[in-house]
Design an enzyme around this catalytic site. Structure first.
Site, PDB file in Angstrom:
ATOM      1  N   ASP A  48     -18.044   2.959 -15.418  1.00  9.71           N
ATOM      2  CA  ASP A  48     -16.613   2.780 -15.171  1.00  9.71           C
ATOM      3  C   ASP A  48     -16.437   1.699 -14.107  1.00  9.71           C
ATOM      4  O   ASP A  48     -17.227   1.600 -13.175  1.00  9.71           O
ATOM      5  CB  ASP A  48     -15.924   4.087 -14.793  1.00  9.71           C
ATOM      6  CG  ASP A  48     -16.456   4.730 -13.520  1.00  9.71           C
ATOM      7  OD1 ASP A  48     -15.853   4.503 -12.451  1.00  9.71           O
ATOM      8  OD2 ASP A  48     -17.453   5.464 -13.596  1.00  9.71           O
TER       9      ASP A  48
ATOM     10  N   GLU B 254      -8.503  12.228  -6.577  1.00 12.34           N
ATOM     11  CA  GLU B 254      -9.478  12.219  -5.489  1.00 12.34           C
ATOM     12  C   GLU B 254      -8.763  12.023  -4.149  1.00 12.34           C
ATOM     13  O   GLU B 254      -7.547  12.134  -4.082  1.00 12.34           O
ATOM     14  CB  GLU B 254     -10.545  11.144  -5.731  1.00 12.34           C
ATOM     15  CG  GLU B 254     -10.017   9.746  -6.017  1.00 12.34           C
ATOM     16  CD  GLU B 254     -11.148   8.755  -6.281  1.00 12.34           C
ATOM     17  OE1 GLU B 254     -11.966   8.541  -5.355  1.00 12.34           O
ATOM     18  OE2 GLU B 254     -11.207   8.204  -7.401  1.00 12.34           O
TER      19      GLU B 254
END
Length: 210
Positions: A6, A94
């Site tokens: 990613d 996150e």
């Protein structure tokens, strides 16, 4: 398990043909953050990965203090549509410290608002990206998230990531942030898919039926 990566603009220019020529079978690409930030390399990465024949997905970095509806609209406006073979969208959850001002009972509903809006507009059930600790400590193992596939960020020497409730299994696993990949000159996140290539293709967007 299938290997993937990613990326965001932090990886700078990516040689997607070289990535596709390696063992990498899929990629997730940062599209947006908050309600106004579009990753400056998203279009290049999205087109490059698609032209190289990789299974690709787009992700959104969520800010809990910004209205979820505005964040969903930004993501939809940037991605526009998903093509057959594209992987589902991803909601990136996150930075626990950013959530401390949000009441615990409101946190999961914020994420679900984004997930359901994107699901209805783009026609694919999104994936949730987080760490096991985030699921436990910030989202309090919210049962309503269980129907969304999970991509776990867990850096461990174990053979598989820790799976936190409400999930009983994992779909994707980000196992390092300091990886190396052909076609990427800077350190890159490395991922695994929990299944075969056919399983991964089954998760992807289907062609429209007449």
């Amino acid at each position: 398990m299938l290997p993937g990566i990613d990326v965001s603009h932090f990886q700078r220019a990516v040689d997607w043909a070289a990535v596709a020529a390696s063992e990498t079978r899929f990629c997730f690409i940062k599209a947006t953050e908050g309600a106004a930030n579009v990753d400056p390399r998203f279009i290049q990465n999205w087109r490059g990965a698609g032209d190289a024949g990789l299974l690709r997905g787009a992700y959104h970095f969520f800010h809990p203090t910004v209205p979820a509806a505005a964040q969903a609209e930004s993501f939809i406006r940037t991605v526009v549509r998903l093509e057959p073979g594209d992987l589902p969208p991803v909601l990136d959850l996150e930075v626990p410290a950013a959530w401390t001002s949000i009441a615990p009972g409101v946190r999961a509903p914020l994420a679900i608002q984004w997930l359901e809006t994107v699901e209805s507009r783009l026609g694919a059930t999104p994936i949730v990206y987080l760490s096991p600790a985030f699921a436990i400590e910030i989202l309090k193992n919210a049962p309503a998230l269980a129907r969304f596939p999970v991509w776990l960020a867990h850096y461990t020497d174990a053979a598989a990531p820790m799976v936190a409730k409400p999930w009983n299994s994992w779909s994707f696993w980000q196992y390092t942030r300091e990886g190396k990949s052909p076609g990427v000159t800077l350190p890159v996140d490395l991922d695994r898919f929990n299944g075969s290539l056919d399983d991964l293709k089954a998760l992807a967007v289907k062609p429209a039926t007449s």
